[in-house]
Design an enzyme around this catalytic site. Structure first.
Site, PDB file in Angstrom:
ATOM      1  CE1 TYR A 171      -2.465  -3.422   1.344  1.00  0.00           C
ATOM      2  CE2 TYR A 171      -4.189  -1.838   0.836  1.00  0.00           C
ATOM      3  CZ  TYR A 171      -3.773  -3.139   1.054  1.00  0.00           C
ATOM      4  OH  TYR A 171      -4.681  -4.161   0.981  1.00  0.00           O
ATOM      5  CE  LYS A 211       1.749 -17.626   0.965  1.00  0.00           C
ATOM      6  NZ  LYS A 211       1.273 -18.972   1.234  1.00  0.00           N
ATOM      7  CG  ASP A 232      -1.440 -20.052   2.901  1.00  0.00           C
ATOM      8  OD1 ASP A 232      -0.754 -19.538   3.796  1.00  0.00           O
ATOM      9  OD2 ASP A 232      -0.989 -20.886   2.115  1.00  0.00           O
ATOM     10  CG  ASP A 236      -7.492  -4.791   2.466  1.00  0.00           C
ATOM     11  OD1 ASP A 236      -8.647  -4.740   2.892  1.00  0.00           O
ATOM     12  OD2 ASP A 236      -7.114  -4.167   1.461  1.00  0.00           O
TER      13      ASP A 236
END
Ligand code: NAP
Length: 419
Positions: free
Chosen positions: A159, A231, A285, A309
């Site tokens: 972002y 991640k 995930d 988000d």
């Protein structure tokens, strides 16, 4: 301080900080932005509900002193700009604010007023509580298992806006640099003229200040764990670093009050020592699955911007969706509270939409002030009104036997149900 765009109230005081601790007067001044679109419908209801709760909780000894500051269409109409500097200065000066939704101006230099407010005030933690209120429609069998609060980093990650379009001069220069100077082989020759780039910065300082806020919250509210969601198996030096810096911060600053999940099993046989918060991590995930399958094993999540988000919206869907989703944007000395939803222009001015999201943002504001008694009254009121089945259209259409009421009527129902 002389203000040009609004008149400060003649009574009330501003919040202050003493050695990092928030000092709250009995009549704190609260700047608010009415908001565009349905802001006119939900913001007045939120104020009325909060005022009623504070009056009921403290019998007149405490009150909120509201002052309207301007952003969005109302600011444009009156002052010729969407986000007057004074509005930002007011939030900083009073150390607090609450806002209705703002539409994103079409054209012009501002990407989003909300993003601009967060960036300019360095409100680096986007905080979203996710609790189920009985009676709300939910797509899962046990929505009541979710009692979580998310701390999403709000200033960096993808972002940050470091991007180059395919074919641009910047993209061409970057390709040359990566291929010729850094020896990158992953971008094949046939793709080099048509590849776009986005850069994902994640820094130690910004990670640590976010994780610090999450751990402080867990300690203050006696919650049992903070989970770092990353991640890092793929993005080792950004997401992986987020995880490592998170554990490091916990050890450095909260070593006697936190225990890592591995130490929990290696040293404490799975039983955390009294008063400690367990620090664990999950790959993003997997976290999306865990939200559904092992919901009650999580209380506080700390996430980089993009994971935050995705995961906050997925989690919000389990406990009631947009009409309910609420949050706060928090920095070190300023906090701005807001609903997650936007301006829903097609409903503007109809006294129709659900004011609960902004009202629950107001509950977070009361808790931030340390006015937990008033916050509990509002929470009870919302729960009572929903259970009574007199709800706004969005909930009525998903709930068998419910009666649709207007936004303002729902506010009155909340006030009646507070006791
Ligand atoms: P939106 O305003 O959130 O509305 C999308 C849909 O969500 C509405 O049509 C409605 O669904 C439902 N909804 C939203 N708020 C609701 C409420 N309080 N009660 C019941 N239902 C509600 O999203 P958008 O249409 O994508 O965005 C409109 C404008 O808002 C854009 O200019 C956008 O940039 C801005 N925005 C601002 C913020 C903010 O200020 N924080 C956040 C997001 C978007 P149904 O039609 O199905 O009833």
């Amino acid at each position: 301080m002389a203000w040009k765009t609004f008149t400060p109230p003649s009574k009330g005081e501003r919040l202050s900080y003493d050695n990092g601790a928030l000092v709250v007067p009995d009549q704190p001044i609260i700047p608010f932005i009415l908001g565009d679109g349905i802001g006119v419908d939900v913001t007045p209801v939120m104020k009325e509900v909060l005022d009623a709760a504070v009056a009921k909780a403290y019998g007149g000894e405490r009150s909120l002193v509201w002052v309207e500051v301007f952003a969005g269409d109302r600011a444009m109409a009156q002052f010729g700009e969407y986000l007057p500097q004074e509005t930002l200065d007011a939030f900083t000066y009073y150390s607090i604010g609450i806002k209705g939704p703002l539409s994103t101006p079409i054209g012009g230099g501002i990407r989003s007023l909300n993003v601009a407010i967060r960036q300019k005030l360095d409100l680096y933690a986007n905080v979203r509580p996710l609790h189920y209120i009985p009676g709300l429609p939910s797509p899962v069998k046990h929505p009541e298992h979710m009692k979580m609060i998310l701390f999403r980093e709000a200033t960096e990650d993808v972002y940050a806006g470091i991007e180059w379009a395919a074919g641009s001069e910047g993209a061409r220069k970057l390709v040359d640099f990566l291929v010729q100077e850094m020896g990158v082989t992953a971008i094949e020759a046939e793709d080099r003229a048509t590849v776009g780039f986005g850069i994902k910065p994640i820094s130690e300082r910004k990670t640590k200040r976010l994780v610090r806020k999450a751990i402080e919250h867990a300690l203050k509210r006696k919650l049992d764990s903070v989970t770092l969601v990353h991640k890092g198996n793929i993005m080792k030096f950004t997401e992986g670093a987020f995880k490592s810096w998170g554990y490091e911060l916990a050890e450095e600053e909260f070593g006697d009050r936190t225990v890592s999940e591995s130490a929990l099993w290696d040293e404490y046989d799975g039983q955390p020592p009294a008063g400690t918060v367990v620090i664990k991590d999950r790959i993003a995930d997997n976290m999306l699955q865990q939200l559904l399958t092992r919901t009650d094993e999580y209380s506080v999540l700390a996430l980089p911007n993009l994971n935050g988000d995705y995961i906050s919206d997925a989690a919000a869907a389990q406990v009631g969706g947009l009409g309910i989703a609420h949050g706060a944007n928090m920095g070190d000395t300023v906090a701005v509270f807001e609903a997650v939803h936007g301006t829903a222009p097609k409903y503007a001015g109809q006294d129709k939409v659900n004011p609960t999201a902004l009202i629950l943002s107001g509950v977070m504001m009361l808790e931030h002030l340390g006015w937990d008694e008033a916050a509990d009254l509002v929470r009870n009121g919302v729960a009572g009104a929903i259970q009574a089945g007199r709800v706004t259209y969005d909930l009525a259409r998903q709930t068998e036997g419910a009666t649709e009421v207007k936004a303002s009527e729902f506010g009155q129902a909340i006030i009646e149900q507070m006791g």
